[in-house]
Scaffold this active site. Structure first.
Site, PDB file in Angstrom:
ATOM      1  N   ASP A 193      -3.303  -1.770  -7.452  1.00  0.00           N
ATOM      2  CA  ASP A 193      -2.216  -2.567  -8.015  1.00  0.00           C
ATOM      3  C   ASP A 193      -2.428  -4.017  -7.589  1.00  0.00           C
ATOM      4  OD1 ASP A 193       0.462  -2.950  -9.296  1.00  0.00           O
ATOM      5  OD2 ASP A 193       1.001  -3.527  -7.246  1.00  0.00           O
ATOM      6  N   GLU A 277      -4.762  -1.422 -13.527  1.00  0.00           N
ATOM      7  CA  GLU A 277      -3.809  -1.675 -14.600  1.00  0.00           C
ATOM      8  C   GLU A 277      -4.358  -2.735 -15.531  1.00  0.00           C
ATOM      9  OE1 GLU A 277       1.035  -2.363 -15.034  1.00  0.00           O
ATOM     10  OE2 GLU A 277       0.002  -2.742 -13.141  1.00  0.00           O
ATOM     11  N   ASP A 358       4.702  -1.850  -3.993  1.00  0.00           N
ATOM     12  CA  ASP A 358       3.304  -2.050  -4.373  1.00  0.00           C
ATOM     13  C   ASP A 358       2.473  -0.799  -4.106  1.00  0.00           C
ATOM     14  OD1 ASP A 358       3.897  -4.679  -5.087  1.00  0.00           O
ATOM     15  OD2 ASP A 358       3.584  -5.391  -3.046  1.00  0.00           O
TER      16      ASP A 358
END
Length: 413
Positions: A193, A277, A358
């Site tokens: 992330d 992502e 996170d």
């Protein structure tokens, strides 16, 4: 597979003058060829072909008094400049017709003599590597090279670049086998992330600090920029001040590039599968956090991961940008409501687990990446799954059920 290796060059004064002349001639040939094609199009004439444009701007132009000085530099560089223009036109036509994927390509544009970054390309018959460790360039001579590492194979071309900070570089293009750098398989995989407080949070719990390269040099850059703005235009002092500003920006870019290469190499070496992502970086770079997003260079990070994964035999999975990674509970799958940016931790109402926002996002990206690929790394390498429970990779959403703490800890680890 083609790779590019960059090395620092240290030409002497005479070689710098000859390189400047070479850069200028390559730029003039590009502009002459582009101008001829634009004039033909404006007059309603057919598109000038590759052989005809080269004969017009090189062979015939050298016989005229206005362009006779083109013969003072290597003809290979001038021919390559015309080929580069032809490639630019081909990319434009392929982009318009849909044969080229990615961003739409525009028409080639004229090159300015005031552009402080200049380059010239030498093909294999215009350069060679000498036994003394220097680089011989046609009509320039042997240039000193700082070899930071060896070239794996003989290069097919070299591009000599002078950047805005006045530094010279040699950029070699080499052809290597696709499977020549595959790493041994491993059983680890990771979800990543990306953020601003921390550059990257891994599903293993590791948090990589954000160096904030530009932010750390903002004060010095502001002082140098003020000094530049006070210098008289077209003066020698203004050019010196411009170089000082460019050198600071070059230090920022070099530090960022070094960090990205070291971080991505470490991740690829330690994990068989990497899940990230698919962020809309261009859209985020237009928001209120534009400077921080651009400084983080998430797009370059993802591009380096993709290239190194393909070269090293690893798997890279991109999770769609609309996936609510920071709002899902990685233990039971409960979906939280919209969270403000300042909320960095939250408690799951379903299973009662406390989540770092996170870290939970990184674990959810890992689980979603496993769902997309349809298997885990261990299942692909050893023929069995990692989870002994035999359940689905990603927890269900329809009927959330509380999960014991040890299950949560095992997945986080």
């Amino acid at each position: 597979m083609k790779l590019r290796y960059n090395y620092r060059l240290y030409p002497d004064i005479a070689q710098q003058q000859m390189l400047a002349k070479t850069f200028g001639c390559a730029r003039v040939v590009w502009n002459d060829a582009l101008g001829a094609r634009k004039a033909a199009r404006k007059a309603g004439l057919p598109f000038i072909g590759d052989a005809a444009i080269q004969r017009l701007v090189l062979t015939q132009a050298k016989r005229t008094p206005e362009r006779a000085w083109l013969g003072e530099v290597s003809s290979v560089v001038l021919q390559q400049s015309v080929r580069d223009l032809n490639t630019a036109y081909k990319n434009f036509f392929d982009s318009v017709s849909g044969r080229r994927r990615g961003r739409k390509m525009g028409l080639p544009v004229f090159k300015s003599r005031h552009d402080h970054r200049q380059s010239a390309r030498f093909t294999s018959n215009a350069f060679r590597l000498t036994g003394a460790g220097s680089l011989y360039l046609a009509k320039i001579g042997e240039v000193e090279v700082r070899w930071s590492r060896e070239l794996p194979v003989a290069p097919s071309s070299v591009t000599v670049v002078k950047d805005a900070a006045g530094r010279y570089f040699a950029s070699f293009v080499i052809e290597v086998p696709d499977d020549g750098q595959v790493l041994p398989g491993c059983y680890a995989e990771v979800g990543i992330d990306l953020g601003l407080a921390y550059y990257a949070i891994l599903s293993t719990g590791e948090k990589i600090a954000n160096p904030k390269w530009l932010r750390r040099r903002e004060k010095k850059l502001a002082r140098l920029q003020r000094s530049l703005s006070r210098k008289r235009k077209e003066s020698a002092n203004r050019d010196k001040a411009r170089v000082m500003v460019a050198r600071q920006h070059a230090k920022v870019a070099d530090a960022r590039r070094d960090f990205l290469h070291q971080t991505t190499t470490s991740i690829i070496r330690e994990n068989q599968a990497v899940h990230i992502e698919d962020l809309a970086v261009r859209g985020l770079a237009r928001g209120r956090l534009a400077k921080s997003v651009n400084d983080a260079s998430w797009g370059a990070f993802a591009a380096l991961l993709a290239g190194k994964a393909a070269r090293r035999g690893r798997t890279l999975t991109k999770v769609e940008r609309w996936f609510p990674s920071s709002r899902l509970c990685p233990c039971c799958g409960w979906k939280n409501g919209k969270l403000a940016l300042e909320v960095r931790a939250w408690d799951c109402p379903s299973c009662g687990e406390h989540h770092d926002r996170d870290l939970a996002a990184a674990i959810n990206i890992l689980l979603e990446g496993q769902r997309i690929t349809g298997t885990t790394v261990a299942a692909g390498l050893a023929g069995h799954g990692i989870n002994d429970c035999g359940g689905q990779v990603r927890p269900g959403k329809a009927t959330p059920s509380p999960a014991p703490p040890e299950t949560c800890d095992a997945r986080a680890a």
